[in-house]
Write an enzyme that holds these catalytic residues in place. Sequence first.
Site, short mmCIF file in Angstrom:
data_model
loop_
_atom_site.label_atom_id
_atom_site.label_comp_id
_atom_site.label_asym_id
_atom_site.label_seq_id
_atom_site.Cartn_x
_atom_site.Cartn_y
_atom_site.Cartn_z
N HIS A 1 46.99 -22.83 -18.59
CA HIS A 1 46.39 -24.06 -18.86
C HIS A 1 46.28 -24.33 -20.49
O HIS A 1 46.76 -25.41 -20.70
CB HIS A 1 44.93 -24.58 -18.32
CG HIS A 1 45.09 -24.85 -16.69
ND1 HIS A 1 45.72 -24.10 -15.70
CD2 HIS A 1 44.41 -25.99 -16.03
CE1 HIS A 1 45.42 -24.86 -14.61
NE2 HIS A 1 45.11 -26.07 -14.89
N HIS B 1 39.23 -17.90 -16.92
CA HIS B 1 39.66 -16.93 -17.83
C HIS B 1 38.58 -16.41 -18.83
O HIS B 1 37.56 -17.06 -18.64
CB HIS B 1 40.65 -17.74 -18.91
CG HIS B 1 42.02 -18.00 -17.89
ND1 HIS B 1 42.93 -17.13 -18.03
CD2 HIS B 1 42.38 -19.34 -17.48
CE1 HIS B 1 43.84 -17.98 -17.29
NE2 HIS B 1 43.68 -19.20 -16.90
#
Length: 326
Positions: free
Chosen positions: A196, A250
């Site tokens: 992303h 993440h």
Amino acid sequence: MSQVLGYCFPRSSSDSQRNPLERRVSRGGGESRTRAFSWKKLVGSYWSDWLFIGGLWVIYLSISRIPGHRREFSLRELSLQHSFAEHELVPRNLLMFVTVGLPLIVMLPIATFVARNAWDVHNAVCGLFMSFTMAGVVTQVIKLMVGRPRPDLIARCQPPADAHDAPVYGLSTWKICTQKDFYILNDGFKSFPSGHSSLSFAGVGFLALYLAGKMHLWDVYGNRNRAWFALSPLLIGAMVAISRTQDNRHHWQDVLIGSVLGMCVATVAYRTYYPHLAHPACHLPMLPRVYDDDMDEEALEVGVRLLNDQQGIPRQSEEEDAWRRA
């Protein structure tokens, strides 16, 4: 309105003082000079670029679901025991809008109605898709090779209640997991770097560079207001990157490296189709690569050529010549 456009998108001062490499696609009085643009020159100049973009897109889709390397992990590792978010703050459709849709919404009207340059329209679109596909492939390849567990790996794995790490080494493997959905499980080992983050900065980073070139931010004068406007897309990329830590997808290192990776790819893609931001004609795209003697004068109406290949031997750029004479 013309004064606002002139303030936001400054160009060289006058025709008499204009850099010899800078030409515009349209002249005063509404007369449009677009004869230098043709589909033949477009295909001849950039067919390999679009073929490369298509190949990268196929590779990206092909490797996105490959399991890749899966590191050993510890069931007692606190950084891997975060909850699994069923609904992400930035789902894939919103990511595609930020990466591709938003830059196109901004760049196409500027290239069409402000720059009024057909080559600028093409180069903006081609450069954006080059940036997106390059960032996607590079990110996925690194993910497959690194195999770093995500912060929510334990929740994805769903190990048995009595599971414990192996003796001696004190680590477990993916085989201890009871997760039936192998996509969710395999995706749990693709934390580094953040896709992303890299994709969003590849898109909005290219947009920021495009606006910076149109606004001549690297000229000798500088302008605070134009700088804030041109660099504002990077804030959107930062918000997307931060959302990945909020979703427990993440670690902070993944987000940081992914953002830097995306911005680097965006810079490479931008410089493929536009001159550097300190160039006097940085608001113009690079000239088409295919040209002949009959189109020399007309070709200069649409862009910038940093190297002259008339003799078949490239010469130094204007900037390098000036530096060597100094």
